[in-house]
Design an enzyme around this catalytic site. Sequence first.
Site, PDB file in Angstrom:
ATOM      1  CB  CYS A 148      18.811  15.433 -23.991  1.00  0.00           C
ATOM      2  SG  CYS A 148      20.343  14.545 -23.686  1.00  0.00           S
ATOM      3  CD  GLU A 177      23.406  12.975 -30.362  1.00  0.00           C
ATOM      4  OE1 GLU A 177      22.655  12.743 -29.394  1.00  0.00           O
ATOM      5  OE2 GLU A 177      23.939  12.069 -31.024  1.00  0.00           O
ATOM      6  N   GLY A 197      16.917  22.235 -34.983  1.00  0.00           N
ATOM      7  CA  GLY A 197      17.447  21.086 -35.742  1.00  0.00           C
ATOM      8  C   GLY A 197      16.997  21.149 -37.195  1.00  0.00           C
TER       9      GLY A 197
HETATM   10  P1  NAD Z   1      20.191  26.194 -27.012  1.00  0.00           P
HETATM   11  O1  NAD Z   1      19.172  27.262 -26.808  1.00  0.00           O
HETATM   12  O2  NAD Z   1      21.517  26.313 -26.361  1.00  0.00           O
HETATM   13  O3  NAD Z   1      20.362  26.034 -28.585  1.00  0.00           O
HETATM   14  C1  NAD Z   1      21.264  25.116 -29.127  1.00  0.00           C
HETATM   15  C2  NAD Z   1      22.148  25.810 -30.137  1.00  0.00           C
HETATM   16  O4  NAD Z   1      21.356  26.266 -31.214  1.00  0.00           O
HETATM   17  C3  NAD Z   1      22.870  27.024 -29.559  1.00  0.00           C
HETATM   18  O5  NAD Z   1      24.236  26.924 -29.870  1.00  0.00           O
HETATM   19  C4  NAD Z   1      22.181  28.181 -30.222  1.00  0.00           C
HETATM   20  O6  NAD Z   1      23.049  29.268 -30.449  1.00  0.00           O
HETATM   21  C5  NAD Z   1      21.708  27.604 -31.531  1.00  0.00           C
HETATM   22  N1  NAD Z   1      20.526  28.286 -32.059  1.00  0.00           N
HETATM   23  C6  NAD Z   1      19.447  28.697 -31.356  1.00  0.00           C
HETATM   24  N2  NAD Z   1      18.538  29.257 -32.191  1.00  0.00           N
HETATM   25  C7  NAD Z   1      19.064  29.199 -33.439  1.00  0.00           C
HETATM   26  C8  NAD Z   1      18.621  29.607 -34.730  1.00  0.00           C
HETATM   27  N3  NAD Z   1      17.452  30.203 -34.906  1.00  0.00           N
HETATM   28  N4  NAD Z   1      19.430  29.366 -35.788  1.00  0.00           N
HETATM   29  C9  NAD Z   1      20.619  28.767 -35.620  1.00  0.00           C
HETATM   30  N5  NAD Z   1      21.099  28.365 -34.426  1.00  0.00           N
HETATM   31  C10 NAD Z   1      20.339  28.570 -33.355  1.00  0.00           C
HETATM   32  O7  NAD Z   1      19.634  24.792 -26.554  1.00  0.00           O
HETATM   33  P2  NAD Z   1      18.160  24.218 -26.553  1.00  0.00           P
HETATM   34  O8  NAD Z   1      17.706  23.988 -27.939  1.00  0.00           O
HETATM   35  O9  NAD Z   1      17.289  24.959 -25.609  1.00  0.00           O
HETATM   36  O10 NAD Z   1      18.515  22.806 -25.879  1.00  0.00           O
HETATM   37  C11 NAD Z   1      17.552  22.044 -25.276  1.00  0.00           C
HETATM   38  C12 NAD Z   1      17.081  20.972 -26.253  1.00  0.00           C
HETATM   39  O11 NAD Z   1      18.193  20.216 -26.679  1.00  0.00           O
HETATM   40  C13 NAD Z   1      16.146  19.987 -25.613  1.00  0.00           C
HETATM   41  O12 NAD Z   1      15.197  19.602 -26.556  1.00  0.00           O
HETATM   42  C14 NAD Z   1      17.051  18.816 -25.275  1.00  0.00           C
HETATM   43  O13 NAD Z   1      16.386  17.588 -25.168  1.00  0.00           O
HETATM   44  C15 NAD Z   1      17.995  18.841 -26.428  1.00  0.00           C
HETATM   45  N6  NAD Z   1      19.273  18.252 -26.044  1.00  0.00           N
HETATM   46  C16 NAD Z   1      19.659  17.118 -26.661  1.00  0.00           C
HETATM   47  C17 NAD Z   1      20.839  16.514 -26.279  1.00  0.00           C
HETATM   48  C18 NAD Z   1      21.312  15.240 -26.922  1.00  0.00           C
HETATM   49  O14 NAD Z   1      22.472  14.886 -26.702  1.00  0.00           O
HETATM   50  N7  NAD Z   1      20.485  14.531 -27.674  1.00  0.00           N
HETATM   51  C19 NAD Z   1      21.627  17.097 -25.296  1.00  0.00           C
HETATM   52  C20 NAD Z   1      21.207  18.276 -24.723  1.00  0.00           C
HETATM   53  C21 NAD Z   1      20.024  18.860 -25.093  1.00  0.00           C
END
Ligand code: NAD
Length: 488
Positions: A257, A222, A205
């Site tokens: 999440c 999110e 993020g």
């Molecule tokens: P993920 O690994 O799928 O990553 C999310 C996105 O980020 C992917 O599309 C990925 O390609 C991109 N990404 C990863 N590393 C990157 C980088 N270095 N630079 C640019 N883009 C990059 O998902 P995740 O992060 O493991 O998801 C889990 C987290 O997301 C948890 O913290 C969860 O709570 C949160 N989450 C939030 C919601 C919400 O609606 N608030 C929903 C689902 C998950």
Amino acid sequence: MATTEVQRVVFDSGAAASMVEELRGSYRSGKTTSYEWRVSQLQKLEKITEFHEQEIVEALRSDLSKPEFESFVQEIGMLKSACKLAIKQLKSWMKPEKVATSMTTFPSSAEIVSEPLGVVLIISAWNYPFLLSLDPVVGAIAAGNAVVLKPSELAPATSSLLSKLLGEYMDSSSVRVVEGGVAETSALLEQKWDKICYTGNSRVGRIVMASAVKHLTPVLLELGGKSPVVVDSGINLQVACRRIIVGKWGCNNGQACVSPDYILTTKEFASKLVDALKSELDKFYGKNPLQSKDLSRVVNFNHYARLTKMLDEVSDKVIHGGERDVNNLRIAPTILLDVPQDSLIMNEEIFGPLLPIVTVEKIEDSFDLINSGTKPLAAYLFTNNQKLKDHFVKNISAGGLVINDTTIHLAVPTLPFGGVGESGMGAYHGKFSFEAFSHKKAVVYRGYALDASVRYPPYTNGKLNLLKALVGGSLLGIIRALFRSSKA
Ligand code: NAD
């Protein structure tokens, strides 16, 4: 990935730039802003959920062993409802909102016109890979934007299905899917967007936000966090436990999440709660939950290793579950009691089937514990005590709260869904999705009659007094000022 072994297509910054340029051309032509285009695209999204349900279920099974029940209720059904609502409400959402004007601009009328932002980027996560990819797309299209969707590479079957289906159904001049991982996402993030919606962890993020700064691009983040569940005594314990279990293990086996991350209860009540949780867990998933078809698996080995590391550090605190099967990436629903506050499991978002219970002397003490951490995406309270409910709602800052249940706030389309502080910024769902991808333009209409000279130079005391009286809003003051200025 954007590439296959047979046909390698490099998606680099140059490719991203020319794609954005094409979409911008399409957006500038005005086609995406018409009501007809928006509705037709929303109907296409709805058709995807109708005609391809089984393919979506299979993709989710392949990526996560997600049970069909959860795939339908928590992903396909939710998207279908979002499409239906947007199609039904679109005309009223698009309608300019008339607002009152002030005495100082009399005579005039004013309205708020919602306009699309332009070309938007949606980056999605792996855990609800269908819903979390397309739900923001519904908002972006309803608001009249051109869209690029980047699904998560960690859910490859759903990612490739989304690419195929959106390619077949959607208007490719304005809606595109780019598959890929860090390299492809980085290439996309170098471009100028009119909004970026990112779902995922807060580390990435921050990367998204940093790249948005270059172009002053607004972001909808999110994110996640540690969502607590406070359990008071004197409740219907069986129902409470069922609702905790379904919010935890019944939502992608804790990989959601808004899943309960840890429980807070009193020392006195803990053993009753533990017994009830164990008994309901046995009823739901049987004596051998590693074999249960009603539990998703852990998404991949990295996440499995992350979770088992957390578990191993506090293995002496396990009071239920703990079984694991590395070959099938499964960990049984696991409850831990009285884990130390400085353990890994209490300092990272768990995002898996482990549920620690932390005990406090008085139930009110749990509020201080929650407030001593970062703001969670959700917080839950089980109680019949009205004072405790009021205190919780007033003093706990989280993306959303639910009293006497877990996770269901997501299914209320009249509520915004989003985080606060470390759990994110901005919100969507229902009309909030439309608003998240719109600019609210302020418009004032005037004619040429009654052109009050009071605002024009030369500035005089009489004019100043009249304006002060207008700003003060006292009728008597206005009459006095008018009287004085007519005598001056
Ligand atoms: P993920 O690994 O799928 O990553 C999310 C996105 O980020 C992917 O599309 C990925 O390609 C991109 N990404 C990863 N590393 C990157 C980088 N270095 N630079 C640019 N883009 C990059 O998902 P995740 O992060 O493991 O998801 C889990 C987290 O997301 C948890 O913290 C969860 O709570 C949160 N989450 C939030 C919601 C919400 O609606 N608030 C929903 C689902 C998950």
